[in-house]
Design an enzyme around this catalytic site. Structure first.
Site, PDB file in Angstrom:
ATOM      1  N   HIS A 151     -22.265 -32.799  25.045  1.00 31.86           N
ATOM      2  CA  HIS A 151     -20.999 -32.278  25.557  1.00 31.86           C
ATOM      3  C   HIS A 151     -20.058 -32.080  24.371  1.00 31.86           C
ATOM      4  CE1 HIS A 151     -18.173 -31.310  28.640  1.00 31.86           C
ATOM      5  NE2 HIS A 151     -17.368 -32.307  28.364  1.00 31.86           N
TER       6      HIS A 151
ATOM      7  N   CYS B  35     -15.902 -30.493  33.914  1.00 30.92           N
ATOM      8  CA  CYS B  35     -16.721 -29.906  32.853  1.00 30.92           C
ATOM      9  C   CYS B  35     -18.204 -29.837  33.219  1.00 30.92           C
ATOM     10  CB  CYS B  35     -16.562 -30.715  31.565  1.00 30.92           C
ATOM     11  SG  CYS B  35     -14.856 -31.106  31.155  1.00 30.92           S
TER      12      CYS B  35
ATOM     13  N   HIS C  91     -14.425 -25.375  24.182  1.00 34.69           N
ATOM     14  CA  HIS C  91     -14.732 -25.989  25.478  1.00 34.69           C
ATOM     15  C   HIS C  91     -14.292 -25.047  26.595  1.00 34.69           C
ATOM     16  CE1 HIS C  91     -15.428 -28.685  28.617  1.00 34.69           C
ATOM     17  NE2 HIS C  91     -14.721 -29.724  28.253  1.00 34.69           N
TER      18      HIS C  91
END
Length: 628
Positions: free
Chosen positions: A425, A269, A463
């Protein structure tokens, strides 16, 4: 900056404005909705108005248009036909017993190369055969349609297909998105790429772009890896186009024509920030003056979603029902699937591509570039020993701590405490809400911060894996431009296990005058990264200190023409007119065309030669010292 995500186009802050829509003035709301409608092919715009796909006159402010745009952007029920009725296409292995022989016909080329034991084949004609299978045990794959266990997804706005905008031939979706995103970045810059190239040594341009898991749809490694068991043929494109660095390769070969440094850093990520760090390091070291940085991820496929679901990472339908004590999930429930720092059950898969154009400050001033901000550094640290490879660890404390220290040193303690915000995040998993909030709270405590604003845009756009930090960065640039921080609309209440004492959460957009933002990423495997991005106002003050007021005034004069070019591009894009830069087979060079000397190589099409002068920090041996 340029790109595309579930909120819309990156250039002109279209996607950002979608996330703060209700806080915008009425005219900006109308313009945002109209431009999104054009992106989604709902309305074609002309000087005297527009019409829908059926040819009916339509007003951008019409309620039906507004509702459609709102319901078919951001997180929503997955619109991929494979996730709709009758279900996900699949096969189920069956061990059967034939009570009597079975006879069927099929085309000769469909026969297995190795016939199963006992099969009898009879020629019918040149193309067809008859097969007799004896009684007994028989193995088969039976076609099936599986009910999706995860229906929430953050897809690009409905109706937008980047592959339809240029001559794409069997390109994986992620690479088509990269072509659009990089072209959007160049168009919005207001600068002609050819004029930039002519000013520089070709070796002073770099491209760092990739994604977190490669291209795993049918046109990439996804189709390749299941080709044998699915009875499909592998194509010559699937293997090369599946590589994780292919977004950079596509930009070099078909968009920029760059011969400079290239590559991709894959870090789950945190991949966007890893590539951003490579660009920053090259510019700071003087190796490059212009760097295109980005990512492109298209992971909304049945196989990838099932893999993350099996890990317990996704907000699947069963968990969403249990979370809200529901029997059935409506479209509105799917739109609320991602709930950072609230009671939550997992993240929502998304797709996105984001690109930014980096320059050293002297070149930016010389070109009259419209400076959206500055990125002084990105910090990366691993977690050390771990129990589970996918669990969070200690590295993020180090990355955010370093980032905070840098801002404090550059802008002062007061600016750090009062004029910075956190782009979390914020995945919407129970583990993330606890661990990331503890990182934030502890770094706040260490720096005397009492009310640190937290933004978590995955509540809107899900995401997007390796592109997630790119989504965060361009959102931060939107906050600088509009003076607004997006809220977390799915945050009904901060969860009890969130460390929120020194943090500030809001469900609605908040007016905020920011000097800097922290872009935070916590990737699987311990890939932690925190980037610092400075506002354009702070950047200008730093530039005045370095270059003087006269140089900045001259830059502003040159910037007027660049801004006019950018506005012309944005006006056309807002009307739904795109012309992605895709130069397949143009100006191809293979070697004999080069003019090669010991100290330089001249490439046709470039004004400056590539310097071969070596930077040698190792010292030199005299000839008499060299062994015979």
């Amino acid at each position: 900056m340029g790109g595309i995500n579930p909120a819309g186009r990156t250039s002109g802050h279209q996607a950002f404005r979608r996330t703060v829509l209700d806080a915008l003035p009425a005219d900006q709301q109308r313009q945002t909705l109209a431009s999104l409608a054009a992106l989604m092919r709902l309305a074609e715009h002309y000087d005297n108005g527009g019409h829908d796909s059926a040819g009916q006159a339509i007003a951008p402010a019409a309620q039906t248009l507004r509702d459609h745009v709102l319901n078919h952007t951001l997180i929503r029920r997955n619109e991929d036909p494979r996730f709709l009725a009758p279900g996900l296409p699949a096969n189920r292995r069956a061990e059967m017993t034939l009570t009597e022989p079975m006879r069927f016909t099929l085309r000769r080329r469909q026969l297995p190369e190795q016939l199963p034991e006992g099969w009898q084949v009879e020629d019918l004609d040149a193309k067809e055969v008859a097969v007799t299978v004896p009684a007994g045990n028989f193995s088969a794959l039976l076609p099936d349609a599986l009910e999706p266990k995860v229906r929430a997804a953050a897809q690009l706005p409905s109706g937008f297909d980047p592959a339809s905008l240029y001559r794409s031939v069997h390109h994986p979706r992620g690479l088509s998105m990269a072509i659009f995103a990089a072209s959007d970045c160049l168009g919005a810059s207001g600068l002609a790429w050819e004029s930039i190239r002519q000013r520089l040594d070709p070796d002073h341009i770099a491209v760092y772009a990739g994604n977190s898991i490669g291209q795993l749809d049918e046109q990439g490694w996804g189709g390749l890896l299941k080709s044998l068991v699915s009875g499909q043929r592998a194509t010559s494109k699937q293997m090369p186009l599946g590589y994780g660095q292919m977004p950079a390769d596509f930009l070099n070969a078909y968009v920029l024509g760059s011969v400079g440094s290239t590559g991709a850093a894959l870090g789950a990520c945190a991949s966007f920030l890893y590539n951003l760090r490579l660009g920053i390091d090259d510019i700071r070291a003087g190796r490059c003056r212009v760097v295109m940085v980005g990512t492109a991820d298209a992971p909304i496929t049945p196989e990838i979603i099932e893999g993350f679901r099996a890990m317990g990472a996704l907000a699947d339908d069963a968990s969403l029902k249990a979370l809200d004590s529901l029997e059935l999930l409506t479209n509105a429930d799917y739109q609320r699937a991602c709930r950072p720092f609230a009671r939550n059950c997992g993240f929502t898969m998304a797709e996105a591509s984001q690109f930014v154009l980096l320059m050293d400050d002297a070149l930016a001033l010389e070109l009259g570039a419209d400076i959206l901000g500055a990125v002084p550094d990105v910090f990366v640290n691993a977690d050390g020993f771990k129990r589970s490879i996918s669990a969070p660890g200690i590295g993020n404390y180090i990355t955010l701590g370093k980032a905070a220290a840098l801002v404090k040193d550059m802008l002062g303690e007061k600016a750090l405490k009062e004029r910075t915000f956190l782009h979390a995040h914020g995945t919407s998993t129970p583990k993330n809400r606890t661990t990331e909030s503890h990182v934030f709270d502890e770094i706040a405590r260490a720096n005397g911060i009492e009310n640190w604003p937290v933004v978590a845009i995955k509540a809107f756009i899900g995401h997007s894996q390796g592109s997630a930090a790119g989504d965060q960065l361009v959102s931060a640039l939107g906050s600088f431009a509009h003076g607004l921080l997006p809220g977390i609309p799915t945050l009904d209440a901060v969860a009890d296990d969130v460390f929120a004492k020194r943090l500030r959460f809001s469900t609605t957009p908040v007016a905020f005058d920011a000097d800097a933002a922290f872009i935070n990423a916590k990737g699987f495997g311990g890939n932690n990264a925190t980037g610092v991005v400075l506002s354009p106002q702070v950047t200008e003050r730093l530039l005045i200190k370095r270059h003087g007021s006269a140089a900045i005034n001259a830059w502003k004069t040159r910037r007027e023409a660049v801004r006019a070019n950018a506005e012309a591009y944005l006006e056309s894009a807002d009307r739904g007119h795109y012309a992605p830069r895709y130069q397949f087979g143009e100006a191809v060079l293979e070697g004999p065309e080069l003019e090669i000397h010991a100290d330089r190589i001249h490439i046709p099409g470039y004004e400056h030669a590539v310097s071969l002068t070596a930077d040698n920090p190792f010292g030199q041996l005299d000839e008499q010292e060299t062994p015979k």
